[in-house]
Design a protein around this motif. Sequence first.
Motif, PDB file in Angstrom:
ATOM      1  N   ALA A  13       0.837  -1.199   0.000  1.00  0.00           N
ATOM      2  CA  ALA A  13       0.000   0.000   0.000  1.00  0.00           C
ATOM      3  C   ALA A  13       0.869   1.244   0.000  1.00  0.00           C
ATOM      4  O   ALA A  13       1.950   1.267   0.596  1.00  0.00           O
ATOM      5  N   TRP A  14       0.375   2.260  -0.700  1.00  0.00           N
ATOM      6  CA  TRP A  14       1.034   3.561  -0.752  1.00  0.00           C
ATOM      7  C   TRP A  14      -0.031   4.637  -0.654  1.00  0.00           C
ATOM      8  O   TRP A  14      -1.193   4.416  -1.003  1.00  0.00           O
ATOM      9  N   LEU A  15       0.373   5.825  -0.223  1.00  0.00           N
ATOM     10  CA  LEU A  15      -0.531   6.961  -0.306  1.00  0.00           C
ATOM     11  C   LEU A  15      -0.855   7.213  -1.767  1.00  0.00           C
ATOM     12  O   LEU A  15       0.026   7.103  -2.630  1.00  0.00           O
ATOM     13  N   ASN A  16      -2.076   7.565  -2.059  1.00  0.00           N
ATOM     14  CA  ASN A  16      -2.515   7.826  -3.431  1.00  0.00           C
ATOM     15  C   ASN A  16      -2.165   9.275  -3.790  1.00  0.00           C
ATOM     16  O   ASN A  16      -3.040  10.090  -4.070  1.00  0.00           O
ATOM     17  N   VAL A  17      -0.869   9.561  -3.762  1.00  0.00           N
ATOM     18  CA  VAL A  17      -0.362  10.911  -4.039  1.00  0.00           C
ATOM     19  C   VAL A  17       0.899  10.781  -4.881  1.00  0.00           C
ATOM     20  O   VAL A  17       1.881  10.164  -4.449  1.00  0.00           O
ATOM     21  N   CYS A  18       0.897  11.374  -6.062  1.00  0.00           N
ATOM     22  CA  CYS A  18       2.087  11.363  -6.905  1.00  0.00           C
ATOM     23  C   CYS A  18       3.109  12.351  -6.341  1.00  0.00           C
ATOM     24  O   CYS A  18       2.760  13.501  -6.057  1.00  0.00           O
ATOM     25  N   PRO A  19       4.363  11.927  -6.174  1.00  0.00           N
ATOM     26  CA  PRO A  19       5.376  12.844  -5.637  1.00  0.00           C
ATOM     27  C   PRO A  19       5.706  13.999  -6.580  1.00  0.00           C
ATOM     28  O   PRO A  19       6.280  14.994  -6.153  1.00  0.00           O
ATOM     29  N   HIS A  20       5.305  13.907  -7.842  1.00  0.00           N
ATOM     30  CA  HIS A  20       5.601  14.976  -8.797  1.00  0.00           C
ATOM     31  C   HIS A  20       4.802  16.239  -8.501  1.00  0.00           C
ATOM     32  O   HIS A  20       5.372  17.311  -8.351  1.00  0.00           O
ATOM     33  N   ALA A  21       3.486  16.115  -8.413  1.00  0.00           N
ATOM     34  CA  ALA A  21       2.661  17.313  -8.260  1.00  0.00           C
ATOM     35  C   ALA A  21       1.641  17.201  -7.124  1.00  0.00           C
ATOM     36  O   ALA A  21       0.807  18.069  -6.971  1.00  0.00           O
ATOM     37  N   GLY A  22       1.709  16.129  -6.354  1.00  0.00           N
ATOM     38  CA  GLY A  22       0.805  15.981  -5.222  1.00  0.00           C
ATOM     39  C   GLY A  22      -0.618  15.615  -5.592  1.00  0.00           C
ATOM     40  O   GLY A  22      -1.507  15.707  -4.756  1.00  0.00           O
ATOM     41  N   ARG A  23      -0.835  15.166  -6.825  1.00  0.00           N
ATOM     42  CA  ARG A  23      -2.179  14.775  -7.257  1.00  0.00           C
ATOM     43  C   ARG A  23      -2.377  13.285  -7.075  1.00  0.00           C
ATOM     44  O   ARG A  23      -1.426  12.514  -7.006  1.00  0.00           O
ATOM     45  N   ARG A  24      -3.648  12.870  -7.038  1.00  0.00           N
ATOM     46  CA  ARG A  24      -3.966  11.444  -6.983  1.00  0.00           C
ATOM     47  C   ARG A  24      -3.485  10.759  -8.257  1.00  0.00           C
ATOM     48  O   ARG A  24      -3.434  11.381  -9.309  1.00  0.00           O
ATOM     49  N   LEU A  25      -3.152   9.470  -8.162  1.00  0.00           N
ATOM     50  CA  LEU A  25      -2.687   8.723  -9.321  1.00  0.00           C
ATOM     51  C   LEU A  25      -3.823   8.117 -10.142  1.00  0.00           C
ATOM     52  O   LEU A  25      -3.645   7.844 -11.324  1.00  0.00           O
ATOM     53  N   ASP A  26      -4.990   7.893  -9.540  1.00  0.00           N
ATOM     54  CA  ASP A  26      -6.078   7.246 -10.267  1.00  0.00           C
ATOM     55  C   ASP A  26      -6.707   8.196 -11.286  1.00  0.00           C
ATOM     56  O   ASP A  26      -6.756   9.392 -11.090  1.00  0.00           O
ATOM     57  N   TRP A  27      -7.190   7.624 -12.400  1.00  0.00           N
ATOM     58  CA  TRP A  27      -7.828   8.434 -13.447  1.00  0.00           C
ATOM     59  C   TRP A  27      -9.296   8.675 -13.146  1.00  0.00           C
ATOM     60  O   TRP A  27      -9.900   9.611 -13.649  1.00  0.00           O
ATOM     61  N   ALA A  28      -9.884   7.836 -12.323  1.00  0.00           N
ATOM     62  CA  ALA A  28     -11.223   7.978 -11.754  1.00  0.00           C
ATOM     63  C   ALA A  28     -11.117   7.318 -10.384  1.00  0.00           C
ATOM     64  O   ALA A  28     -10.211   6.512 -10.158  1.00  0.00           O
ATOM     65  N   PRO A  29     -12.002   7.643  -9.448  1.00  0.00           N
ATOM     66  CA  PRO A  29     -11.869   7.052  -8.112  1.00  0.00           C
ATOM     67  C   PRO A  29     -11.703   5.529  -8.145  1.00  0.00           C
ATOM     68  O   PRO A  29     -12.544   4.812  -8.663  1.00  0.00           O
ATOM     69  N   GLY A  30     -10.560   5.063  -7.653  1.00  0.00           N
ATOM     70  CA  GLY A  30     -10.280   3.631  -7.581  1.00  0.00           C
ATOM     71  C   GLY A  30      -9.880   2.963  -8.878  1.00  0.00           C
ATOM     72  O   GLY A  30      -9.722   1.752  -8.926  1.00  0.00           O
ATOM     73  N   LYS A  31      -9.673   3.739  -9.945  1.00  0.00           N
ATOM     74  CA  LYS A  31      -9.294   3.189 -11.249  1.00  0.00           C
ATOM     75  C   LYS A  31      -7.869   3.622 -11.579  1.00  0.00           C
ATOM     76  O   LYS A  31      -7.594   4.807 -11.746  1.00  0.00           O
ATOM     77  N   PHE A  32      -6.973   2.638 -11.658  1.00  0.00           N
ATOM     78  CA  PHE A  32      -5.555   2.916 -11.848  1.00  0.00           C
ATOM     79  C   PHE A  32      -5.070   2.369 -13.186  1.00  0.00           C
ATOM     80  O   PHE A  32      -5.588   1.373 -13.685  1.00  0.00           O
ATOM     81  N   LEU A  33      -4.067   3.019 -13.752  1.00  0.00           N
ATOM     82  CA  LEU A  33      -3.466   2.594 -15.009  1.00  0.00           C
ATOM     83  C   LEU A  33      -2.248   1.722 -14.730  1.00  0.00           C
ATOM     84  O   LEU A  33      -1.437   2.042 -13.859  1.00  0.00           O
ATOM     85  N   LYS A  34      -2.125   0.639 -15.501  1.00  0.00           N
ATOM     86  CA  LYS A  34      -0.971  -0.246 -15.403  1.00  0.00           C
ATOM     87  C   LYS A  34      -0.376  -0.370 -16.799  1.00  0.00           C
ATOM     88  O   LYS A  34      -1.090  -0.660 -17.753  1.00  0.00           O
ATOM     89  N   SER A  35       0.930  -0.133 -16.914  1.00  0.00           N
ATOM     90  CA  SER A  35       1.594  -0.199 -18.216  1.00  0.00           C
ATOM     91  C   SER A  35       1.759  -1.653 -18.665  1.00  0.00           C
ATOM     92  O   SER A  35       1.598  -2.587 -17.878  1.00  0.00           O
ATOM     93  N   LYS A  36       2.118  -1.837 -19.937  1.00  0.00           N
ATOM     94  CA  LYS A  36       2.400  -3.165 -20.464  1.00  0.00           C
ATOM     95  C   LYS A  36       3.543  -3.827 -19.712  1.00  0.00           C
ATOM     96  O   LYS A  36       3.636  -5.046 -19.639  1.00  0.00           O
ATOM     97  N   ASP A  37       4.436  -2.994 -19.152  1.00  0.00           N
ATOM     98  CA  ASP A  37       5.583  -3.491 -18.389  1.00  0.00           C
ATOM     99  C   ASP A  37       5.236  -3.780 -16.930  1.00  0.00           C
ATOM    100  O   ASP A  37       6.113  -4.113 -16.142  1.00  0.00           O
ATOM    101  N   GLY A  38       3.974  -3.597 -16.543  1.00  0.00           N
ATOM    102  CA  GLY A  38       3.551  -3.889 -15.179  1.00  0.00           C
ATOM    103  C   GLY A  38       3.821  -2.771 -14.198  1.00  0.00           C
ATOM    104  O   GLY A  38       3.899  -3.013 -12.997  1.00  0.00           O
ATOM    105  N   LEU A  39       3.932  -1.535 -14.670  1.00  0.00           N
ATOM    106  CA  LEU A  39       4.185  -0.393 -13.793  1.00  0.00           C
ATOM    107  C   LEU A  39       2.880   0.354 -13.510  1.00  0.00           C
ATOM    108  O   LEU A  39       1.995   0.416 -14.363  1.00  0.00           O
TER     109      LEU A  39
END
Length: 118
Positions: A44-70
Motif C-alpha cells: 500500500a502507498w498513499l494515493n499521491v504522486c510525488p511529482h505534483a501531489g495529485r492522486r494517481l487514479d484516473w477515476a476514483p479507484g481506477k488505476f493505469l498499469k503499463s504493459k511493463d507492469g508499472l
Amino acid sequence: MTSGGRPLIAFAALEEGGFAEAEARFGNDAESLILHRDGDVVRAWLNVCPHAGRRLDWAPGKFLKSKDGLLVCAAHGASFELVNGDCVAGPCRGDSLRMVSVEVVDGEVRLVQDAPSP
C-alpha cells in the motif's frame, strides 16, 4: 508493530496483480491509499504522486498499469515499480510513493495498527 488494525478491504476482493483504492485514517486525517496485490502479498502507498501531489487514479479507484507492469500516474505519466513504489520514468524519476504498512489478517487487508502517520 501490532496486528489488528482497521480493515481496508477483503483480500479476496483484490484481484491478483490488481489495484484498489481504500481510505484510511491517520489521526484526524483521512488519506486515500493505493493497494496492490502480488500473490499473497499486499502493498500500500498513499494515493499521491510525488511529482505534483495529485492522486494517481484516473477515476476514483481506477488505476493505469503499463504493459511493463508499472503503476502509471494518470495526470502526468510518471511510472512506478510495484515493490518499493520507486518512480522509474516520468517527471519524478528517482522519487518514490510513500509506503503504508498493511497486512493480511483473517482474510482482510488491514492497516498495521502501530503504523506511523505518513
